[in-house]
Design an enzyme around this catalytic site. Structure first.
Site, mmCIF file in Angstrom:
data_model
loop_
_atom_site.group_PDB
_atom_site.id
_atom_site.type_symbol
_atom_site.label_atom_id
_atom_site.label_comp_id
_atom_site.label_asym_id
_atom_site.label_seq_id
_atom_site.Cartn_x
_atom_site.Cartn_y
_atom_site.Cartn_z
ATOM 1 N N ASP A 1 3.730 1.849 -0.741
ATOM 2 C CA ASP A 1 2.681 0.896 -1.116
ATOM 3 C C ASP A 1 1.641 0.903 -0.017
ATOM 4 O O ASP A 1 1.973 1.052 1.178
ATOM 5 C CB ASP A 1 3.255 -0.515 -1.283
ATOM 6 C CG ASP A 1 2.182 -1.494 -1.755
ATOM 7 O OD1 ASP A 1 1.850 -1.478 -2.955
ATOM 8 O OD2 ASP A 1 1.669 -2.253 -0.912
ATOM 9 N N GLU B 1 -1.932 -1.124 1.518
ATOM 10 C CA GLU B 1 -2.906 -2.212 1.492
ATOM 11 C C GLU B 1 -4.222 -1.646 1.985
ATOM 12 O O GLU B 1 -4.249 -0.793 2.883
ATOM 13 C CB GLU B 1 -2.454 -3.379 2.370
ATOM 14 C CG GLU B 1 -1.133 -3.998 1.968
ATOM 15 C CD GLU B 1 -1.115 -4.539 0.549
ATOM 16 O OE1 GLU B 1 -2.182 -4.950 0.052
ATOM 17 O OE2 GLU B 1 -0.034 -4.515 -0.078
ATOM 18 N N HIS C 1 2.123 -8.650 -1.203
ATOM 19 C CA HIS C 1 0.945 -7.883 -0.808
ATOM 20 C C HIS C 1 1.009 -7.426 0.644
ATOM 21 O O HIS C 1 -0.037 -7.131 1.240
ATOM 22 C CB HIS C 1 -0.345 -8.683 -1.059
ATOM 23 C CG HIS C 1 -0.614 -8.927 -2.508
ATOM 24 N ND1 HIS C 1 -0.973 -7.942 -3.395
ATOM 25 C CD2 HIS C 1 -0.537 -10.084 -3.236
ATOM 26 C CE1 HIS C 1 -1.128 -8.460 -4.600
ATOM 27 N NE2 HIS C 1 -0.860 -9.752 -4.542
ATOM 28 N N ASP D 1 6.321 -4.882 -0.521
ATOM 29 C CA ASP D 1 6.047 -4.429 -1.881
ATOM 30 C C ASP D 1 6.783 -3.132 -2.186
ATOM 31 O O ASP D 1 7.269 -2.916 -3.307
ATOM 32 C CB ASP D 1 4.548 -4.226 -2.090
ATOM 33 C CG ASP D 1 3.800 -5.554 -2.191
ATOM 34 O OD1 ASP D 1 4.418 -6.605 -1.957
ATOM 35 O OD2 ASP D 1 2.586 -5.526 -2.509
#
Length: 579
Positions: free
Chosen positions: A28, A30, A169, A174
């Site tokens: 994941d 960000e 998040h 995640d």
């Protein structure tokens, strides 16, 4: 960061990779938002897992090349102060790619995360390893019903499946939640008979369990170029196709990538596939045509009935006329065609009659003529040899003009009909103009076809070669327009012994009645297309292979281009009106 694990095979073997043997890196990212770019990544989190066991984790903040927007900081909890001392993406990417190795990437909405990683590689000069990718969001859309969950967001799925980690998040959290979602989804597809990575990647609820189970039909097929024949339980051919990789192509019929309804119906009936391995692409195309013509498979839409093609001949008699026939025989002054339909052939005949006053009656006339004239005589469209108004010598000049139109020079027909078409258009008689255009096109298409087929149909042998895809030479032997054999000479080898062997072993072909070749017309046209490709060299020729300078082929190409341009212009105008 974990240490680099033992490498695990990432590519699929012929039978597929069992999911229990696949090492996944569930990741994941960000970001600061916006378009995919390496400078926009703020955090990377990843979990390596195989067979339900976590093998390692990777997590790092990344200092982006631009400030983090306030609303993104509120959403992720990652502030500008937190990433101020973090490494840039160019320092992070190498260690992450080492962690990824040759594993399979998993992400929720994978195109988003993978897009940023690809951009990071591009921005830093690193090489993206092109791993296999599994998207849990796509799988969830196939497997989770609206009764179970209102949407397919990661948080919703994590709650549905009871994930040990709640997504918030932050990249690693995640990624951990996505691992649990992945395991739950693979458990569901496992119950539906999906047990390999390839099946997981292509899983779709639109593919029926029956269709998916039939993938075993492809297991023993060769990964080689050639032809494949789907057959039903009685051994009847259902469909014939070609591919550079028979196994890969046949397997695709059992996945979501096959969207044609008739092909899904065909797969439902199929019980076996027979492969025919070929040395060259041309050989595969020819064998496909022959098999379709032989078996007439119900799911093939083209080339099933070559015997329905018709020709137009200028008869051999004192007062020749044009006649539509189904067979080429040595009984005519010339032939044009073949035409795909009798209607097209009759249009071509009308085009010639528009220009040349050939008789149009079907009765047989002797050199002395007959006794009754038809209305065409009164209209000035026929010299009435039937009542002796025209001698055989006078009529011979007309027949010679018609023969030139058919065999060497189509320009008189095109010039006359083009002028007529323009005159009708100026009078706003557009339907009549379109009829003239269709007659003209039918004529030049038939004449061009015959003029291209005739020289090759009369040539006992043509041997040609072109460079092979991996070196060496691809050699083809053509006899009377029929594909007679092919061979490949290896890279660095003298091709002449291979060519000599091909000529000795190629199919023996009897001379046909030209312009019909000793093969299906479509086969000879494919051979011609191959011979005309850049890089093809003529090695040996028996006979003379030439085409008329003022033949119909150039005219046909020009007219078809004009038609295509006109249709495109009308479509554009329609779009503007609609807009």
């Amino acid at each position: 960061m974990s240490t680099r694990p033992v490498a695990v095979q990432a590519t699929l073997d012929d039978l597929g990779t069992p999911l229990s043997d696949v090492t996944f890196v569930v990741l994941d990212l960000e970001t600061t938002g916006g378009a995919p770019a390496g400078r926009n990544i703020t955090e990377i989190g990843a979990v390596k897992v195989r067979g339900g066991i976590v093998l390692g984790e990777f997590q790092t903040l990344v200092r982006p090349g631009e400030p983090i927007p306030a609303f993104v900081s509120v959403l992720t909890g990652i502030s500008n102060a937190m990433v101020a001392g973090a490494p840039r993406i160019d320092a992070v990417l190498g260690p992450f790619l080492d962690f990824l190795g040759d594993c399979v990437v998993v992400a929720h909405n994978a195109p988003y995360d993978v897009g940023f990683l690809k951009a990071a590689c591009r921005d830093t000069g690193a090489v993206w390893p092109r791993p296999a990718v599994v998207d849990t969001a796509h799988l969830a859309r196939q497997l989770v019903t609206s009764d179970e969950a209102p949407n397919r967001k990661l948080g919703t799925l994590a709650h549905l499946f009871g994930a040990a980690t709640t997504p918030d998040h932050r990249a690693l959290h995640d990624a951990r939640a996505t691992v649990d979602v992945l395991h739950a989804l693979t458990g569901r597809v496992g119950n539906l008979g999906v047990h390999t990575l390839e099946e997981l990647q292509t899983y779709s609820k639109r593919v029926s369990p029956q269709q998916r189970r039939k993938r075993v039909i492809a297991d023993d097929l060769p990964s080689a170029p050639g032809v494949y024949v789907f057959k039903d339980a009685n051994g009847q051919a259902l469909y014939v196709g070609t591919s550079v990789d028979i196994k890969k192509r046949v397997r695709s019929y059992f996945t979501e990538s096959e969207k044609r309804r008739r092909m899904r119906e065909m797969v439902g009936l199929a019980e076996s596939v027979t492969p025919v391995v070929c040395q060259t692409a041309l050989e595969a195309q020819v064998r496909e045509l022959r098999l379709i013509a032989q078996h007439k498979p119900r799911f093939n839409r083209r080339s099933r009935y070559p015997e329905r093609a018709v020709w137009v001949k200028l008869t051999q008699e004192p007062f020749p006329r044009l006649s539509v026939v189904s067979t080429v025989r040595a009984d005519a002054r010339s032939y044009v065609g073949p035409f795909n339909s009798r209607t097209a052939a009759e249009q071509a005949v009308t085009a010639v009659h528009d220009v040349i006053p050939l008789r149009q009656c079907t009765k047989r006339l002797s050199a002395r003529g007959g006794s009754t004239a038809c209305a065409l005589f009164d209209l000035g469209k026929c010299g009435a040899p039937c009542i002796g108004e025209q001698s055989t010598d006078e009529y011979a000049d007309i027949a010679a003009d018609a023969e030139r139109l058919l065999t060497t020079d189509a320009r008189p027909v095109v010039d006359v009909l083009t002028e007529r078409m323009e005159r009708l258009s100026d009078q706003s008689r557009y339907e009549d103009a379109a009829d003239v255009r269709d007659r003209m096109l039918s004529f030049v298409r038939g004449a061009a076809r015959a003029q291209r087929l005739d020289p090759l149909a009369r040539t006992p042998e043509v041997v040609a070669a072109r460079p092979g895809a991996v070196g060496g030479w691809e050699v083809v032997c053509v006899r009377y327009g029929r594909f007679a054999g092919t061979t490949l000479s290896p890279r660095g080898a003298d091709p002449m012994p291979y060519i000599a062997a091909l000529r000795e072993t190629a199919e023996v072909v009897a001379a046909p009645v030209a312009p019909a070749p000793a093969a299906l017309t479509e086969e000879t046209e494919k051979v011609l297309h191959w011979l005309e490709q850049p890089g093809v060299r003529i090695v040996h020729t028996d006979g003379v292979w030439v085409c008329p300078i003022n033949g119909a082929a150039g005219t046909r190409t020009r007219l078809e281009q004009q038609m295509s341009l006109a249709q495109g212009t009308r479509a554009d105008a329609g779009d503007r009106v609609a807009g």
